[in-house]
Design a protein around this motif. Sequence first.
Motif, short mmCIF file in Angstrom:
data_model
loop_
_atom_site.label_atom_id
_atom_site.label_comp_id
_atom_site.label_asym_id
_atom_site.label_seq_id
_atom_site.Cartn_x
_atom_site.Cartn_y
_atom_site.Cartn_z
N UNK A 171 0.82 -1.21 0.00
CA UNK A 171 0.00 0.00 0.00
C UNK A 171 0.85 1.26 0.00
N UNK A 172 0.31 2.33 -0.59
CA UNK A 172 0.95 3.64 -0.49
C UNK A 172 0.30 4.42 0.65
N UNK A 173 0.60 5.70 0.77
CA UNK A 173 0.09 6.50 1.89
C UNK A 173 -1.43 6.65 1.89
N UNK A 174 -2.09 6.49 0.75
CA UNK A 174 -3.55 6.52 0.67
C UNK A 174 -4.16 5.12 0.70
N UNK A 175 -3.34 4.15 1.06
CA UNK A 175 -3.73 2.73 1.11
C UNK A 175 -4.07 2.17 -0.27
N UNK A 176 -3.63 2.82 -1.31
CA UNK A 176 -3.84 2.30 -2.67
C UNK A 176 -2.82 1.21 -2.95
N UNK A 177 -3.27 0.21 -3.68
CA UNK A 177 -2.39 -0.89 -4.09
C UNK A 177 -1.93 -0.63 -5.53
N UNK A 178 -0.91 -1.36 -5.98
CA UNK A 178 -0.51 -1.24 -7.39
C UNK A 178 -1.68 -1.51 -8.35
N UNK A 179 -2.56 -2.44 -7.99
CA UNK A 179 -3.72 -2.73 -8.84
C UNK A 179 -4.62 -1.51 -8.97
N UNK A 180 -4.83 -0.80 -7.88
CA UNK A 180 -5.67 0.40 -7.93
C UNK A 180 -5.04 1.48 -8.82
#
Length: 94
Positions: free
Chosen positions: A44-53
């Motif tokens: 996850x990144x800082x916005x909890x987004x995954x690479x898939x997102x």
Amino acid sequence: MSEFYAPLPSQTTAFKTVFEIISHGTVAELKVVMQMEGCDPNIRNEDLKTPLMIAAENGKCDMMAVLIENGARVNLQDVFGKNFRNTHRFPKMF
């Protein structure tokens, strides 16, 4: 247990590499990094987004397929409660 975790020091390189590849790289590069030991397709990144997102937001169907083949979870949500299907650029094929 929470879905989010901070990347461990050993994952920092993979963390940056996966997100950079999704934004500026190629499918071939993504395939290589996905084979690296310890590379997590659900990081996850800082916005909890995954690479898939991120791939879905950018309309990169080929990268989405690679991530899913390598264990990316389609039901994870970011801080806004959205998953990869909620993006306006989401291709209807998934």
